[in-house]
Design a protein around this motif. Structure first.
Motif, short mmCIF file in Angstrom:
data_model
loop_
_atom_site.label_atom_id
_atom_site.label_comp_id
_atom_site.label_asym_id
_atom_site.label_seq_id
_atom_site.Cartn_x
_atom_site.Cartn_y
_atom_site.Cartn_z
N THR A 155 0.82 -1.21 0.00
CA THR A 155 0.00 0.00 0.00
C THR A 155 0.85 1.27 0.00
O THR A 155 0.31 2.37 -0.05
N ALA A 156 2.17 1.11 0.09
CA ALA A 156 3.06 2.27 0.19
C ALA A 156 3.43 2.79 -1.20
O ALA A 156 3.70 2.00 -2.11
N GLU A 157 3.47 4.09 -1.34
CA GLU A 157 3.89 4.68 -2.61
C GLU A 157 5.35 4.31 -2.91
O GLU A 157 5.71 4.04 -4.05
N PHE A 158 6.19 4.31 -1.87
CA PHE A 158 7.57 3.85 -1.97
C PHE A 158 7.75 2.76 -0.92
O PHE A 158 7.72 3.04 0.28
N ASP A 159 7.95 1.53 -1.38
CA ASP A 159 7.94 0.39 -0.45
C ASP A 159 9.30 0.06 0.15
O ASP A 159 9.40 -0.83 1.00
N VAL A 160 10.36 0.76 -0.23
CA VAL A 160 11.71 0.42 0.23
C VAL A 160 11.81 0.49 1.76
O VAL A 160 12.33 -0.43 2.41
N MET A 161 11.34 1.56 2.36
CA MET A 161 11.48 1.75 3.80
C MET A 161 10.71 0.69 4.60
O MET A 161 11.31 0.02 5.45
N PRO A 162 9.42 0.50 4.36
CA PRO A 162 8.73 -0.54 5.13
C PRO A 162 9.26 -1.94 4.84
O PRO A 162 9.35 -2.78 5.75
N GLN A 163 9.66 -2.21 3.59
CA GLN A 163 10.16 -3.54 3.26
C GLN A 163 11.50 -3.81 3.95
O GLN A 163 11.76 -4.92 4.42
N ALA A 164 12.36 -2.78 4.03
CA ALA A 164 13.65 -2.94 4.73
C ALA A 164 13.42 -3.28 6.20
O ALA A 164 14.13 -4.11 6.77
N ALA A 165 12.41 -2.65 6.80
CA ALA A 165 12.09 -2.94 8.20
C ALA A 165 11.56 -4.36 8.37
O ALA A 165 11.91 -5.05 9.33
N ILE A 166 10.75 -4.81 7.45
CA ILE A 166 10.24 -6.19 7.49
C ILE A 166 11.40 -7.17 7.34
O ILE A 166 11.50 -8.15 8.10
N ASP A 167 12.28 -6.92 6.40
CA ASP A 167 13.42 -7.81 6.15
C ASP A 167 14.33 -7.89 7.38
O ASP A 167 14.90 -8.94 7.66
N ALA A 168 14.48 -6.80 8.10
CA ALA A 168 15.38 -6.76 9.26
C ALA A 168 14.72 -7.23 10.56
O ALA A 168 15.42 -7.52 11.52
N ASN A 169 13.39 -7.29 10.58
CA ASN A 169 12.68 -7.53 11.83
C ASN A 169 11.54 -8.53 11.66
O ASN A 169 10.43 -8.14 11.29
N PRO A 170 11.78 -9.79 11.98
CA PRO A 170 10.69 -10.77 11.87
C PRO A 170 9.49 -10.42 12.76
O PRO A 170 8.37 -10.80 12.47
N GLY A 171 9.72 -9.65 13.83
CA GLY A 171 8.62 -9.32 14.76
C GLY A 171 7.80 -8.11 14.38
O GLY A 171 6.87 -7.75 15.10
N VAL A 172 8.13 -7.47 13.27
CA VAL A 172 7.39 -6.27 12.89
C VAL A 172 6.04 -6.67 12.29
O VAL A 172 5.90 -7.73 11.68
N GLN A 173 5.04 -5.82 12.48
CA GLN A 173 3.70 -6.07 11.96
C GLN A 173 3.44 -5.15 10.77
O GLN A 173 3.55 -3.94 10.89
N ALA A 174 3.08 -5.73 9.62
CA ALA A 174 2.72 -4.94 8.44
C ALA A 174 1.21 -4.73 8.46
O ALA A 174 0.46 -5.68 8.61
#
Length: 193
Positions: A155-174
């Motif tokens: 849903t993000a216009e630029f997905d790099v930032m949220p995707q980097a956080a997901i890749d680095a953090n298995p515990g993050v909630q999207a």
């Protein structure tokens, strides 16, 4: 018996493509919000910015002074060209040190300092953006027992930032923007009970 609030601070970080989402979130914020809110947005360094006025539609949003106390019900915007750090005494420190992730303010620094002070009582939300700022900071929040949420990259216009956080953090909630709004509104309800 009243239980202490689960969260004592909410931080929202964003960059490219996050402005419209941030405005939507702020338009749905309960007022007054029961905990301090800190917004860290990447901005151009050498251009006059009135972002605080642009965002102050439904809520009053202001750039804090150095050493200002964090207060419930207040929404703070990291000033242009300064890192915003949280000190042990729950005051704000403004720092003009080097850029981090090509940015000042850097989301990572704000998230990391809040995790060090508030530990498990931090909620960090990362929105759309075109670099990986915020991923390491969310790691610190989650490692301290806090909660990390990212805007669903789909849903993000630029997905790099949220995707980097997901890749680095298995515990993050999207979450979708609507799910983030629902989560924030639940915090307000929980803190009133």
């Amino acid at each position: 018996m009243t239980l202490p609030p689960k969260y004592r601070i909410l931080l929202i970080g964003g960059s490219a493509g996050s402005m419209a989402v941030l405005v939507t979130l702020l338009n749905h914020f309960p007022s007054p919000f029961p905990i301090p809110v800190v917004i860290i947005m990447h901005r151009l360094k050498n251009v006059v910015s009135e972002l605080d006025k642009l965002l102050s539609v439904q809520q009053v949003i202001r750039e804090p002074e150095d050493k200002e106390q964090l207060l419930p019900g207040k929404i703070y915007l990291a000033p242009q060209n300064y890192h915003l750090l949280i000190e042990e005494d729950a005051t704000i420190s403004l720092d003009y040190s080097e850029l981090v992730n090509f940015s000042r303010p850097a989301i990572d620094l704000s998230f990391t300092s809040a995790a060090a002070v508030f530990g498990a009582h931090v909620l960090g939300i990362l929105l759309s953006g075109a670099n990986n700022d915020g991923a390491a900071g969310l790691s610190r929040i989650i490692a301290a027992g806090g909660t990390g949420i990212v805007q669903d990259p789909a849903t993000a216009e630029f997905d790099v930032m949220p995707q980097a956080a997901i890749d680095a953090n298995p515990g993050v909630q999207a979450m979708s923007v609507e799910e983030i709004i629902h989560f924030i509104n639940n915090i307000s309800t929980e803190n009133k009970s």
